[in-house]
Design a protein around this motif. Structure first.
Motif, PDB file in Angstrom:
ATOM      1  N   THR A  95       0.809  -1.214   0.000  1.00 12.95           N
ATOM      2  CA  THR A  95       0.000   0.000   0.000  1.00 12.95           C
ATOM      3  C   THR A  95       0.845   1.267   0.000  1.00 12.95           C
ATOM      4  O   THR A  95       0.605   2.202  -0.766  1.00 12.95           O
ATOM      5  N   GLU A 220      -6.306   7.872   0.386  1.00  7.38           N
ATOM      6  CA  GLU A 220      -6.773   6.666  -0.280  1.00  7.38           C
ATOM      7  C   GLU A 220      -6.044   5.427   0.232  1.00  7.38           C
ATOM      8  O   GLU A 220      -6.637   4.358   0.402  1.00  7.38           O
ATOM      9  N   LYS A 221      -4.744   5.557   0.487  1.00  5.78           N
ATOM     10  CA  LYS A 221      -3.978   4.419   1.000  1.00  5.78           C
ATOM     11  C   LYS A 221      -4.434   4.029   2.397  1.00  5.78           C
ATOM     12  O   LYS A 221      -4.506   2.842   2.730  1.00  5.78           O
ATOM     13  N   LYS A 223      -7.382   4.353   3.540  1.00  3.09           N
ATOM     14  CA  LYS A 223      -8.672   3.683   3.415  1.00  3.09           C
ATOM     15  C   LYS A 223      -8.524   2.224   2.995  1.00  3.09           C
ATOM     16  O   LYS A 223      -9.422   1.422   3.229  1.00  3.09           O
ATOM     17  N   GLN A 224      -7.413   1.885   2.357  1.00  2.00           N
ATOM     18  CA  GLN A 224      -7.209   0.525   1.891  1.00  2.00           C
ATOM     19  C   GLN A 224      -6.833  -0.449   3.009  1.00  2.00           C
ATOM     20  O   GLN A 224      -6.912  -1.654   2.840  1.00  2.00           O
ATOM     21  N   ASP A 226      -6.915  -2.803   6.057  1.00  2.30           N
ATOM     22  CA  ASP A 226      -7.933  -3.669   6.670  1.00  2.30           C
ATOM     23  C   ASP A 226      -7.760  -3.595   8.191  1.00  2.30           C
ATOM     24  O   ASP A 226      -7.114  -4.439   8.803  1.00  2.30           O
ATOM     25  N   ASP A 282     -10.202  -4.904   1.008  1.00  3.89           N
ATOM     26  CA  ASP A 282      -8.815  -5.198   0.633  1.00  3.89           C
ATOM     27  C   ASP A 282      -8.190  -6.034   1.755  1.00  3.89           C
ATOM     28  O   ASP A 282      -7.443  -5.535   2.587  1.00  3.89           O
TER      29      ASP A 282
END
Length: 607
Positions: A95, A220-221, A223-224, A226, A282
């Motif tokens: 990421t 954005e990263k 949000k990826q 988990d 993700d």
């Protein structure tokens, strides 16, 4: 007709991508690859060294800081924290990029060691060791991941063999350095010496590790990530590690605390799999990894391999001290045949893979060798010669060296390049978990058997005397001859039983090899140059667009001819499916590619 043409085109494009394997797009020159790999190995060496260096420095540390009753946590804190971050480090490096993650791990590792050197109490030292473990536990996996990114397929096997040798060598050097620092420079230098070497390694990476950064903004990263999956797998791992660390030591295996920890670990693990397979967008462990036969079996192989390997390293020094009466230093030296043979063979096997391309046969051969060697070690007795002990240990080390690299390589070849980071860290994680499970199972078996045998061989021994012997094996030599011989015979029976049980796990590995795709890597030269390959790819893209346009036009005709029976929504959906069919086929063909960068063709022959 258009569908047939598209299928043939997609198939030819898949073959072309396999032939290229990005051989002309390696991110670094060879000299820079060597520098980066050396820096990564140095960080791996330092982090692995910290697991063993405190063993000989422990008496000096206890004398300086006190807290002798918590001395074991000085080692356990580092090992616990170095394990819990493994499941997520691969996804984080995917990421945010390799360099930011390895730099962050290096800063945490060196900061923790600086705090260890400055510790003024045992509590502060234990906390600082836990901080250092969070960073240090990442280096081994990141070493393998970055090696895949920067090296060709042929060199990768050799580099990873050398990296595996670093693990073994550091386990030998650690206790020796710890003794030197404790005797001459002071125990605090067991931690301070990491700082200059770590800084040099990080500077090398900052200058020469130049990889394309992942796309997307920081938001954005973030949000990826988990978060739920990370929390669940970390919590489950902590519960498992605490249960295995406390069980049989601070608490009995049947105590409510240990049982609750095991149950909590099982429940959290089940919740983690549900989140990964049903909820996570993700996930840390994508379901697609387990759909690939060789990847799933490689996870099981690493889990099973960790059990006999760690038991041999853990119990054979105790064998030398109890049965042979050797000192701790001499028993450690007697482990050299096992560790050196494993390291040397691991490097040699990497070269064999580069020359022959065979992987699965090597895994089967090494697993069979482990089964035989563990069985032979289980036949040792108090009258066995030292030569016999060394031969059996060399066979065990050679067998372990044969399987280490092929297990890793098999999973990496069966994984899409975007999943290599996650796959590699999970392989290391499963090996750690296998080691933990192995110590738990074998400790329970060993303790139960030895207590039973001692009571049979020495029915008059008191519980206080038995507990004194179990807590300090050095007192065995001072016991009367009849008691000493009875204890030694009991120990031999217990260890034989434990090793025979360990022989079952590599036997299962052999059986699992039957279900694997027998991959063979064939290294070939490409006939196309860069310009020719680029022209070919451009032509393929043009044909893709032409094919998609033709298929979309055909669908439009179908919709117009059937307007009386089809709604407008169905027409739109049909056109969208036609336009994306080629992209979907391309994605599925990409999924069949293996990560790596080499001017090779990967030919897989089944059966």
């Amino acid at each position: 007709m258009s569908n047939t043409t598209s299928e043939q085109h997609v198939r030819s494009r898949s073959v072309g991508s396999l032939e290229s394997q990005q051989g002309d797009n390696l991110p670094l020159r060879f000299a820079h690859v060597v520098l980066v790999f050396t820096a990564l190995c140095l960080l791996t060496f330092l982090s692995t060294l910290e697991t063993t260096i405190v063993s000989t420095a422990a008496p000096a540390i206890a004398s300086s800081l006190g807290g002798l009753d918590r001395l074991s946590w000085m080692a356990n804190a580092y090992m616990l924290s170095s394990t819990i971050g493994l499941p997520v480090i691969g996804r984080l490096s995917d990421t945010f990029g390799r360099l930011p993650v390895v730099l962050a791990a290096g800063i945490v590792f060196m900061g923790g060691n600086a705090l260890c050197g400055a510790a003024q109490s045992m509590t502060m030292l234990i906390i600082a060791r836990a901080v250092a473990g969070i960073g240090g536990g990442c280096f081994g996996a990141l070493n393998f991941i970055i090696t895949c990114d920067i090296s060709s397929l042929r060199l990768r096997s050799i580099f990873q063999g050398l990296a595996a040798a670093v693990f073994a060598i550091s386990s030998i050097v650690g206790p020796l350095l710890g003794g030197v620092f404790a005797d001459d420079l002071g125990w605090r230098w067991s931690f301070y010496f990491n700082l200059p070497f770590g800084i040099v390694a990080l500077l090398i990476l900052c200058i020469w590790l130049r990889l394309p950064p992942p796309t997307g903004s920081t938001r954005e990263k973030l949000k990826q990530i988990d978060y739920m999956g990370s929390f669940l797998i970390t919590s489950a791992t902590v519960c498992l590690l605490l249960a295995t660390s406390w069980g049989g030591d601070a608490y009995a295996w049947s105590s409510p605390v240990v049982i609750i920890l095991f149950v909590a670990s099982a429940v959290l693990t089940a919740a983690f799999w549900y989140v990964e397979f049903r909820i996570a967008v993700d996930p840390i462990m994508p379901r697609r990894l387990f759909r690939r036969c060789n990847v799933g079996i490689s996870f099981l192989h690493h889990l099973l391999f960790g059990i006999p390997y760690i038991v041999t390293i853990f119990y054979m020094p105790v064998w030398f001290q109890v049965v042979r009466g050797d000192s701790a230093t001499r028993s450690g030296m007697k482990m050299l045949p096992l560790i050196l043979s494993s390291s040397l063979v691991s490097v040699a096997v990497s070269g064999i893979i580069s020359l022959t391309g065979h992987i699965v046969p090597l895994i089967a051969l090494g697993s069979m060798g482990l089964t035989v060697s563990m069985s032979l070690l289980g036949t040792l007795s108090a009258t066995s010669s030292e030569t016999t002990e060394i031969l059996y240990m060399v066979l065990s080390g050679v067998s372990a060296g044969i399987v280490i690299q092929p297990m890793l390589f098999s999973a990496q070849l069966a994984t899409h390049k975007k999943d290599i980071g996650v796959t590699t860290t999970l392989l290391v994680f499963f090996r750690y978990i296998g080691s933990i499970i192995g110590i738990s199972i074998c400790s329970a078996v060993f303790n139960n058997v030895i207590v039973d045998r001692i009571h049979k061989n020495l029915p008059d021994i008191s519980e206080d005397q038995l507990e004194s012997i179990r807590s300090d094996i050095s007192t065995i030599s001072s016991q009367p001859d009849d008691v000493r011989i009875g204890i030694i015979n009991s120990f031999v029976d217990a260890l034989n039983t434990t090793l025979f049980i360990c022989a079952l796990f590599p036997a299962i590995m052999v059986i699992l090899c039957l279900a694997m795709d027998r991959e063979r890597i064939k290294f070939t030269k490409k006939s196309k140059g860069k310009k020719a390959e680029a022209a070919s790819e451009t032509k393929m893209d043009t044909e893709d667009e032409r094919s998609a346009s033709t298929m979309a036009s055909g669908m439009q005709e179908i919709c117009r001819d059937n307007q009386t029976r089809l709604s407008d929504e169905v027409c739109v959906l049909g056109m969208a499916a036609a336009c994306t069919e080629v992209d979907t086929n391309d994605e599925s063909s990409d999924e069949s590619e293996c990560g790596g960068s080499e001017e090779v063709a990967l030919h897989r022959s089944l059966g």
